[in-house]
Design a protein around this motif. Sequence first.
Motif: not given
Length: 275
Positions: A43-45, A51-53, A119-122
Amino acid sequence: MKYGVSTFLTDESISPIALGTGLEERGIDALFLAEHTHIPTSWQSPSPDFTLAREYYRTVDPFVALGAVAAVTKTLLLGTGIALVAQRDPIITAKEVATLDLISGGRAVFGVGAGWLEDEMRNHGTNPRSRGRLMDERIRAIIKLWTEEEAGFQGEFVNFDPIYSWPKPVQLPHPPIYVGGVSERAFARLAEYGQAWMPIGIPPHELGALMDRMRQVTGTDTPVTVFGASHDRESLDTYAALGVERVLFTLPTLPQDATLRALDEFAGAISTTTQ
């Protein structure tokens, strides 16, 4: 108007047990927990400013945590905010929610949404382009599993011949489904299978027009739970004037002492509003 919190619980935060008891002691009536199974290293922003915490990477399973909370509370509503249904097996999910409803004496709330982290779903075998249709089918299947003795489902994505699935939920006909999102499609979902609307990130002064549109689409005076609500006096007065049923304050992911201080702040805001 009622008051709850939404949060990410992690292996570094306050424990579910301490949080549950802390909420009930302060008269806060609901806890909604976020879900992310993992964050892919791929995963990329999409933006340098986003950004993800840290808590996204360390989130505990919401149903296990809510089960722990159920054991030490008596009245607290126990919700997902939100369950990522497009990434979940419907047969297992139906059992998890029904089990939570059983052990809590009918306090489970199934907050749902289609999710956003593709990306998480995939990694779960989900095509992001069809996640909305997939989620809808899985929720329809879950409702059948909750409400029918011999439940089967045949659809585009979900297919199983009639099966027995227990426990059934305590709440009838089933635990309430709170639908997230502010799109026309979200409103259509709400009309089909939702019992409450759970918008997120909507400024109080913009909420009224969206509530009017939601009720035009659903044709009912659907209850509203505001996710990520502001807790200043002006915002709370606005929510109350709009007829919002419940607000969920965003509780930062913090250790126990800092979390309890944040809950004290929320309780103070509630007290000044209800006087």
